[in-house]
Design a protein around this motif. Structure first.
Motif, mmCIF file in Angstrom:
data_model
loop_
_atom_site.group_PDB
_atom_site.id
_atom_site.type_symbol
_atom_site.label_atom_id
_atom_site.label_comp_id
_atom_site.label_asym_id
_atom_site.label_seq_id
_atom_site.Cartn_x
_atom_site.Cartn_y
_atom_site.Cartn_z
ATOM 1 N N THR A 18 0.674 -1.238 0.116
ATOM 2 C CA THR A 18 0.070 0.033 -0.050
ATOM 3 C C THR A 18 0.784 1.524 0.078
ATOM 4 O OG1 THR A 18 -1.798 -1.472 1.410
ATOM 5 C CG2 THR A 18 -1.715 1.399 1.310
ATOM 6 N N LYS A 19 0.439 2.295 -0.887
ATOM 7 C CA LYS A 19 1.207 3.437 -0.951
ATOM 8 C C LYS A 19 0.237 4.754 -0.940
ATOM 9 C CE LYS A 19 4.751 6.447 -1.163
ATOM 10 N NZ LYS A 19 5.360 6.823 0.078
ATOM 11 N N ARG A 20 0.454 5.678 0.054
ATOM 12 C CA ARG A 20 -0.472 6.743 -0.153
ATOM 13 C C ARG A 20 0.255 7.947 -0.403
ATOM 14 N NH1 ARG A 20 -1.717 3.931 4.747
ATOM 15 N NH2 ARG A 20 -3.443 2.431 4.509
ATOM 16 N N PHE A 24 -4.815 10.343 -0.946
ATOM 17 C CA PHE A 24 -4.912 9.723 -2.241
ATOM 18 C C PHE A 24 -4.244 8.287 -1.918
ATOM 19 C CE2 PHE A 24 -3.102 8.440 -6.360
ATOM 20 C CZ PHE A 24 -4.183 7.896 -7.159
ATOM 21 N N THR A 25 -4.832 7.315 -2.053
ATOM 22 C CA THR A 25 -4.199 5.762 -2.264
ATOM 23 C C THR A 25 -3.987 5.421 -3.579
ATOM 24 O OG1 THR A 25 -5.420 5.263 -0.234
ATOM 25 C CG2 THR A 25 -4.672 3.496 -1.492
ATOM 26 N N ASP A 28 -3.173 -0.017 -3.440
ATOM 27 C CA ASP A 28 -4.246 -0.451 -2.383
ATOM 28 C C ASP A 28 -4.215 -2.012 -1.992
ATOM 29 O OD1 ASP A 28 -6.318 -0.617 -0.627
ATOM 30 O OD2 ASP A 28 -7.866 -0.055 -2.156
ATOM 31 N N ASP A 64 3.505 2.436 2.561
ATOM 32 C CA ASP A 64 3.144 2.833 3.834
ATOM 33 C C ASP A 64 2.797 1.573 4.783
ATOM 34 O OD1 ASP A 64 3.006 5.789 3.725
ATOM 35 O OD2 ASP A 64 1.880 5.381 1.997
#
Length: 528
Positions: A18-20, A24-25, A28, A64
């Motif tokens: 997961t990276k935000r 904004f994601t 996911d 993240d």
């Protein structure tokens, strides 16, 4: 299938990666597995999360949440150096070679750790031994300035292969290659993968490459993994639907009406155009486009196509030659564009066809704001009737499906596809007689691609002449009635698209095929 050979190739797994970016994601909870010794294709539209995914794998981004596992063990890949030490290499979409250094120096530089004093006889012996086993050859003493775009791409791949990667990630590696070069590169990398030398992740938008060279394929949509399966178990239609998320948005077949080709609308004779570095980018070019046909201009990027279109649309001076539209000398003035119904959809329209800070309505009005019924008088000092122009903008926004907060929103606030739609609405107004179009769907989603292709074909069916420059040969084969190939600023091939052979076109694009004096079909007298 390849397990017995996969001694050097690694297994890559991600678990709920997961990276935000703020709220904004971008990625996911993506859980994906790349089998060792295979080619794994990664598909998805712009913004789907492909680049974010691989940048997390190679250490450019810190995820993240979630984990990256190499051969079943979780790894903290907090920098590209860590990824390189694990045997993970990446070839980026844009060149990273150093222009002033030789091929040999660029290869050594890829290691990242260079001694203060290089033993050049030993280094050249090592590099020569490496090239002897490499899938393609380059002159060690050549500099990138001496290399074609395709050769630069090969150098980028050789830089990574020199490091003996266990996983090689390729981001759109064939965008600057001819069809032959693309098949050569992907075929060689597939052989290396199947021999167990490395695993490969291939980011591409071309279904043909997926079907021909990949073992497995995964599809990302809006940051989430929606499909991951064997290539043998899927179809282009299924993959397209997975990318879009709606079967109704998948492109339908274009309707090409059978019609007689009309009179010459665009006639170019002996055109010469200088490039940015003072070189002759377009050299004595002859070309004609007739009413009711789409002429596609193919060629590897950097062979004069950009300079040709800039010269035709008035963005670059012509050094010599003539351009005529509907039989009249053409200088690309605003008055001539209006009278001769010449319209253009240039590359990167937000930069080349719009004023980013102006509103959508104001940009849509650039062609006709001083004409009746939108001005009180078609002379300097007349009042502009902005109410009428805003109403027309609202009509076009609805007709062309432009997604915007309203006609008063700044043009820069629109996505790339919606900028294209807005510009196309303006340029097709009044049924254009000549359309000059450059890479009209680059980076756009399926729905936008299908719509813009349909609009161009509809203009052709109405009798407009369309000159279409595209670096995507598949797009030209789909849309064009005739295809011409540019190489080193010259037209080296001109023939009907329906009879065109992909490999023959690729040979001309690569400059490997030679013709003494190609006869432009568009210039053959009508009586012939």
């Amino acid at each position: 299938m390849h397990a017995m050979h996969a001694m050097h190739a690694l297994t890559l797994e991600t678990f709920k990666l997961t990276k935000r970016f703020g709220a904004f994601t971008a990625l996911d909870s993506v859980s994906l597995k790349v089998r060792p010794g295979t080619v794994h294709a990664l598909l998805g539209e712009n913004g789907a999360g492909k680049s974010t995914f691989v940048k997390c794998v190679v250490g450019y981004y810190r995820p993240d949440d979630g984990a990256v596992l190499v051969d079943g063990r979780e790894c903290d890949i907090h920098s590209p150096t860590v990824a390189r030490d694990l045997g993970i290499g990446m070839v980026y979409q844009h060149f990273t070679v150093v222009p002033g250094m030789t091929v040999a120096e660029n290869l050594l530089l890829a290691r990242g750790r260079i001694p203060a004093l290089i033993d050049w006889p030993a280094a050249r012996a090592e590099l020569s031994a490496f090239l002897a086993t490499a899938p393609f050859q380059l002159d060690l003493d050549a500099t990138p300035l001496d290399l074609s775009a395709g050769e630069k791409q090969k150098l980028e791949i050789l830089k990574q292969l020199f490091l003996k990667p266990r996983l090689l990630i390729l981001d759109e590696p064939t965008s600057v290659l001819t069809p032959q070069e693309a098949d050569e590169v992907l075929g060689a990398l597939r052989e290396r993968a199947h021999a167990g030398d490395c695993s490969v992740i291939l980011i591409t938008h071309k279904f043909r490459e997926v079907l021909a060279f990949a073992d497995d394929v995964s599809v990302l949509r809006r940051g989430a993994l929606v499909e991951s399966l064997a290539v043998a178990a899927t179809t282009p239609q299924h993959l397209a639907q997975a990318m879009v998320g709606d079967s109704r948005a998948v492109a339908l077949p274009l309707i090409r009406q059978v019609r007689d080709i009309g009179a010459v609308q665009l006639a170019v004779a002996g055109l010469q155009v200088m490039g940015d570095r003072g070189e002759l980018a377009v050299q004595g070019l002859d070309l004609a486009v007739r009413a009711g046909e789409i002429v596609g201009v193919a060629g590897v990027s950097g062979n004069g196509q950009r300079e040709l279109m800039q010269a035709l649309t008035g963005q670059r001076r012509r050094a010599a030659g003539s351009v005529r539209v509907a039989g009249q000398p053409y200088a690309a003035t605003r008055r001539q564009n209006r009278e001769l119904k010449v319209r253009a959809l240039p590359e990167e329209p937000l930069l080349n066809a719009c004023v980013a800070e102006l509103s959508v309505a104001q940009n849509m009005a650039l062609r006709q704001f001083d004409e009746t019924p939108f001005a009180s008088a078609a002379v300097t000092g007349g009042w502009v009737r902005w109410g009428r122009l805003r109403q027309r903008a609202r009509d076009w926004i609805a007709e062309y499906g432009v997604k915007t907060q309203g006609e008063r929103a700044a043009m820069r606030s629109l996505s790339g596809g919606n900028v294209q739609r807005a510009v196309l609405a303006r340029e097709l107004a009044g049924e254009a007689a000549l359309l000059l179009v450059s890479n009209p769907v680059f980076g756009l989603d399926f729905a936008a691609v299908a719509e813009i292709h349909g609009r161009l074909m509809a203009a052709r069916n109405r009798g407009a002449a369309v000159l279409l420059v595209s670096e995507d040969l598949d797009e030209l084969l789909l849309l064009a009635d005739r295809i011409v190939v540019m190489s080193e600023g010259r037209i080296v091939f001109d023939g009907p698209a329906r009879q065109a052979d992909r490999r023959e076109l690729g040979a001309f694009m690569g400059g490997k095929a030679h013709v003494e004096a190609p006869i432009p079909v568009g210039l053959i007298p009508e009586a012939a």
